[in-house]
Design an enzyme around this catalytic site. Structure first.
Site, PDB file in Angstrom:
ATOM      1  N   GLU A  10       6.288  -0.018  -5.426  1.00 42.39           N
ATOM      2  CA  GLU A  10       4.940  -0.526  -6.140  1.00 42.39           C
ATOM      3  C   GLU A  10       3.839  -0.289  -5.256  1.00 42.39           C
ATOM      4  O   GLU A  10       3.807  -1.400  -4.538  1.00 42.39           O
ATOM      5  CB  GLU A  10       5.196  -1.847  -7.147  1.00 42.39           C
ATOM      6  CG  GLU A  10       6.705  -2.207  -8.575  1.00 42.39           C
ATOM      7  CD  GLU A  10       5.977  -1.874  -9.221  1.00 42.39           C
ATOM      8  OE1 GLU A  10       4.741  -1.498  -9.589  1.00 42.39           O
ATOM      9  OE2 GLU A  10       6.950  -1.683 -10.385  1.00 42.39           O
ATOM     10  N   SER A  69       0.638  -0.790  -0.075  1.00 43.74           N
ATOM     11  CA  SER A  69      -0.655   0.029  -0.048  1.00 43.74           C
ATOM     12  C   SER A  69       0.482   1.330  -0.001  1.00 43.74           C
ATOM     13  O   SER A  69       2.408   1.320   0.645  1.00 43.74           O
ATOM     14  CB  SER A  69      -0.606  -0.228   1.613  1.00 43.74           C
ATOM     15  OG  SER A  69       0.109  -0.002   2.439  1.00 43.74           O
ATOM     16  N   CYS A 106      -3.956  -4.322  -7.259  1.00 40.79           N
ATOM     17  CA  CYS A 106      -4.085  -3.219  -7.426  1.00 40.79           C
ATOM     18  C   CYS A 106      -4.482  -2.594  -9.027  1.00 40.79           C
ATOM     19  O   CYS A 106      -4.350  -0.859  -8.703  1.00 40.79           O
ATOM     20  CB  CYS A 106      -1.964  -2.427  -7.932  1.00 40.79           C
ATOM     21  SG  CYS A 106      -1.619  -3.810  -8.352  1.00 40.79           S
TER      22      CYS A 106
HETATM   23  P1  NAP Z   1       0.457  -3.714   3.570  1.00 35.79           P
HETATM   24  O1  NAP Z   1      -0.491  -3.696   3.917  1.00 35.79           O
HETATM   25  O2  NAP Z   1       1.071  -2.325   2.432  1.00 35.79           O
HETATM   26  O3  NAP Z   1       1.639  -4.458   3.235  1.00 35.79           O
HETATM   27  C1  NAP Z   1       2.789  -5.135   1.888  1.00 35.79           C
HETATM   28  C2  NAP Z   1       3.543  -5.506   3.002  1.00 35.79           C
HETATM   29  O4  NAP Z   1       4.415  -4.804   4.026  1.00 35.79           O
HETATM   30  C3  NAP Z   1       3.101  -7.223   3.958  1.00 35.79           C
HETATM   31  O5  NAP Z   1       4.808  -7.858   3.585  1.00 35.79           O
HETATM   32  C4  NAP Z   1       3.274  -5.739   4.994  1.00 35.79           C
HETATM   33  O6  NAP Z   1       3.531  -7.151   6.379  1.00 35.79           O
HETATM   34  C5  NAP Z   1       4.802  -5.290   5.161  1.00 35.79           C
HETATM   35  N1  NAP Z   1       4.319  -3.939   6.393  1.00 35.79           N
HETATM   36  C6  NAP Z   1       3.589  -3.332   7.119  1.00 35.79           C
HETATM   37  N2  NAP Z   1       3.639  -2.215   7.574  1.00 35.79           N
HETATM   38  C7  NAP Z   1       5.698  -2.331   7.350  1.00 35.79           C
HETATM   39  C8  NAP Z   1       6.535  -1.402   7.848  1.00 35.79           C
HETATM   40  N3  NAP Z   1       6.052  -0.489   9.022  1.00 35.79           N
HETATM   41  N4  NAP Z   1       7.226  -1.661   7.958  1.00 35.79           N
HETATM   42  C9  NAP Z   1       7.875  -2.744   6.130  1.00 35.79           C
HETATM   43  N5  NAP Z   1       7.105  -3.255   5.822  1.00 35.79           N
HETATM   44  C10 NAP Z   1       5.208  -3.407   6.975  1.00 35.79           C
HETATM   45  O7  NAP Z   1      -0.665  -4.381   1.609  1.00 35.79           O
HETATM   46  P2  NAP Z   1      -1.251  -5.333   1.527  1.00 35.79           P
HETATM   47  O8  NAP Z   1      -2.859  -4.838   1.721  1.00 35.79           O
HETATM   48  O9  NAP Z   1      -1.148  -6.679   1.608  1.00 35.79           O
HETATM   49  O10 NAP Z   1      -1.764  -5.070  -0.391  1.00 35.79           O
HETATM   50  C11 NAP Z   1      -2.391  -4.467  -0.982  1.00 35.79           C
HETATM   51  C12 NAP Z   1      -1.682  -3.428  -1.245  1.00 35.79           C
HETATM   52  O11 NAP Z   1      -0.401  -3.349  -2.122  1.00 35.79           O
HETATM   53  C13 NAP Z   1      -2.570  -2.188  -2.495  1.00 35.79           C
HETATM   54  O12 NAP Z   1      -2.632  -0.965  -1.759  1.00 35.79           O
HETATM   55  C14 NAP Z   1      -1.999  -2.816  -3.856  1.00 35.79           C
HETATM   56  O13 NAP Z   1      -2.966  -1.717  -4.120  1.00 35.79           O
HETATM   57  C15 NAP Z   1      -0.887  -3.023  -3.631  1.00 35.79           C
HETATM   58  N6  NAP Z   1      -0.486  -3.248  -4.768  1.00 35.79           N
HETATM   59  C16 NAP Z   1       0.165  -2.663  -5.734  1.00 35.79           C
HETATM   60  C17 NAP Z   1       0.972  -4.033  -6.567  1.00 35.79           C
HETATM   61  C18 NAP Z   1       1.933  -2.812  -7.496  1.00 35.79           C
HETATM   62  O14 NAP Z   1       2.766  -3.675  -8.606  1.00 35.79           O
HETATM   63  N7  NAP Z   1       1.559  -1.343  -7.835  1.00 35.79           N
HETATM   64  C19 NAP Z   1       0.907  -4.863  -6.680  1.00 35.79           C
HETATM   65  C20 NAP Z   1       0.246  -5.757  -5.746  1.00 35.79           C
HETATM   66  C21 NAP Z   1      -0.715  -5.119  -4.531  1.00 35.79           C
HETATM   67  P3  NAP Z   1       2.076  -7.946   6.779  1.00 35.79           P
HETATM   68  O15 NAP Z   1       1.336  -8.365   6.011  1.00 35.79           O
HETATM   69  O16 NAP Z   1       2.977  -8.154   8.141  1.00 35.79           O
HETATM   70  O17 NAP Z   1       1.540  -6.170   7.669  1.00 35.79           O
END
Ligand code: NAP
Length: 462
Positions: free
Chosen positions: A236, A217, A270
């Site tokens: 990303e 995110s 995404c």
């Molecule tokens: P997220 O909540 O941001 O988590 C992504 C990763 O970051 C997870 O492994 C999470 O661990 C970790 N994380 C959380 N807090 C962190 C911190 N303070 N420091 C370092 N790492 C941390 O995203 P999500 O809900 O899993 O995925 C959905 C998001 O990804 C959406 O916004 C989507 O648009 C985006 N996305 C983007 C793309 C692209 O290619 N642009 C592709 C797919 C998804 P935990 O799970 O343990 O919290």
């Protein structure tokens, strides 16, 4: 070997059943894992042909284990099984293209004799691995997006420490096993599991990490460059994907694109179609066609071969989606379909006459909902399409080539698709956003360049 006694239970977002558990590592464990990867640098990277051979063997093994991976993705991510199978096929492409990069990685010949000062030398650049990479991945593509991190790192010759999302780590466990079976040395490929705030942060802040590759995110992502010590951080991130439909477009194709890619996997891509922006003169007709099309979307159990729209990942996400939809209807949007829920499965939602300033339109929704807004002319279409903080990918449907090219020039997105759904991605493409959506491009050819640096070698010429 993990020393953690704490664990994370991994459960199905559809029915809550327990699917497995992984260790909840701590920062100290992450420190040790980075140490192992860092130590691996001393031996130097494996030669390019060996890196390619590992990736090519991984393609074969993934073919053999395809159904096991599809079931794992579908179970922990709640992804409809047919879509999960598609993710496995795409992951093979990602590995395949990374192998090609490993086999063809080259630097440049520098035109040293172009100056009198340089003429006594011959100069070439070599592409060398940057060092230890930290890869942090999201829940929604637990195989293919992990391959987009690990495969380029292997191709580039970088040891990598990977942290998957806590909701979907089991597919990563399978993938790490597969890559080791394919011959990747274990000290070059480390898996850590646990909460982002502790394990993810411990990776980002470590001075031995040279590159952080993050998909997730925007809220989390943009915090990371401030936490990194000296690593480059590639991001990303999210989007609020627009699909712009002009009156001259093939409406069957446009409606098919919006209905399929607004609701597939409950909108948790995404680049799921979120905002359907339609020229005023055909707006009512598209509203009518979309209402019919939404009624045909099969939602429910992700194990059902007919279902394309399963659950959202958890209750918190479900409640966030429904709260934004409620706020929109209170502000005057028309709810034309959906909105009920059973557990984490939300009935596909269609909203019309949506004020583009509302959260349901301009923030990332990540749920099974399409929101419709009319526009008067090309200028307003551009303003609306660009009217969010995001810029990952956007689409235009029109029969007018000149207009299509003008739109592609004016839309502030990393990718603009013309008469192709904006949700389209195949894995050799450069893929990545601008604005809040990120600062890099993935796709093996682009990622490998990010993970290598040029070293100039000068030879005396004669
Ligand atoms: P997220 O909540 O941001 O988590 C992504 C990763 O970051 C997870 O492994 C999470 O661990 C970790 N994380 C959380 N807090 C962190 C911190 N303070 N420091 C370092 N790492 C941390 O995203 P999500 O809900 O899993 O995925 C959905 C998001 O990804 C959406 O916004 C989507 O648009 C985006 N996305 C983007 C793309 C692209 O290619 N642009 C592709 C797919 C998804 P935990 O799970 O343990 O919290």
């Amino acid at each position: 070997m993990s020393t953690s006694t704490r664990t994370i239970d991994v459960t199905s977002p559809f029915d809550g059943r327990t699917l497995g558990e992984v260790p909840a590592h701590d920062a100290e464990h992450v420190h040790r894992e980075i140490g192992i990867a860092h130590e691996a640098l001393r031996a130097g990277p494996p030669p390019e042909h060996e890196r390619a051979a590992v990736l090519e063997r991984a393609v074969e093994l993934l073919g053999e284990r395809a159904e096991q991976f599809a079931q794992s993705i579908s179970g922990e991510a709640g992804k409809p099984i047919t879509i999960a199978r598609g993710e496995v096929e795409r992951a093979q492409d990602t590995l395949r293209y990374a192998a090609i990069e490993a086999r063809t990685l080259v630097g440049r010949v520098v035109p040293m004799s172009g100056t009198s000062a340089g003429a006594a030398t011959v100069g070439v650049t070599l592409r060398r691995p940057v060092g230890v990479v930290a890869a942090i991945t999201p829940f929604n593509f637990p195989l293919n997006l992990v391959c987009h991190k690990l495969a380029p790192a292997i191709a580039a010759g970088c040891p990598v420490v990977h942290k998957p999302a806590s909701a979907t780590p089991l597919t990563s466990v399978l993938l790490h096993e597969l890559l080791r079976d394919a011959g990747q040395p274990e000290e070059q490929l480390r898996l850590v599991t646990g909460g982002g705030g502790e394990v993810g942060d411990a990776l980002v802040v470590d001075p031995r990490i040279r590159h952080v590759s993050f998909t997730g995110s925007s809220d989390v992502g943009w915090q990371l460059p401030k936490r990194a010590h000296r690593a480059r951080v590639s991001l990303e991130l999210g989007n609020s994907t627009p699909l712009v439909v002009f009156a001259d477009a093939d409406l069957d194709a446009a409606v098919r694109a919006a209905a399929q890619f607004g609701y597939a996997y409950a909108g948790q891509s995404c680049i799921a179609v979120q905002r359907l922006l339609v020229e005023r003169s055909i707006y009512d007709e598209v509203v009518e066609r979309m209402t019919t099309a939404v009624g045909d979307v099969r939602f429910g159990d992700p194990a059902d071969e007919e279902v394309s729209c399963g659950p959202v990942i958890d209750e918190k996400s479900r409640d966030a989606v429904l709260a934004k939809v409620r706020a929109a209807t209170s502000a005057g949007a028309r709810l034309l379909a959906g909105g009920d829920h059973d557990g984490n499965v939300i009935e596909p939602i269609l909203l019309a006459d949506v004020d583009p300033a509302l959260d349901v339109s301009c923030s990332e929704l990540f749920g099974p909902a399409v929101v419709m807004t009319p526009f008067e002319d090309e200028a307003e279409a551009i303003e609306l399409a660009n009217g969010t903080p995001y810029g990952l990918q956007g689409g235009v449907f029109t029969a007018d080539l000149a207009r299509a090219l003008r739109m592609a020039g004016c839309m502030e997105f990393g990718g603009v698709t013309i008469n192709v759904p904006p949700t389209f991605r195949s894995d050799q493409m450069p893929y990545g956003g601008t604005k809040e959506s990120g600062n890099t491009k993935e796709g093996p050819a682009w990622a490998v360049r990010e993970l290598t640096e040029e070293r100039l070698v000068l030879l005396a010429n004669g």
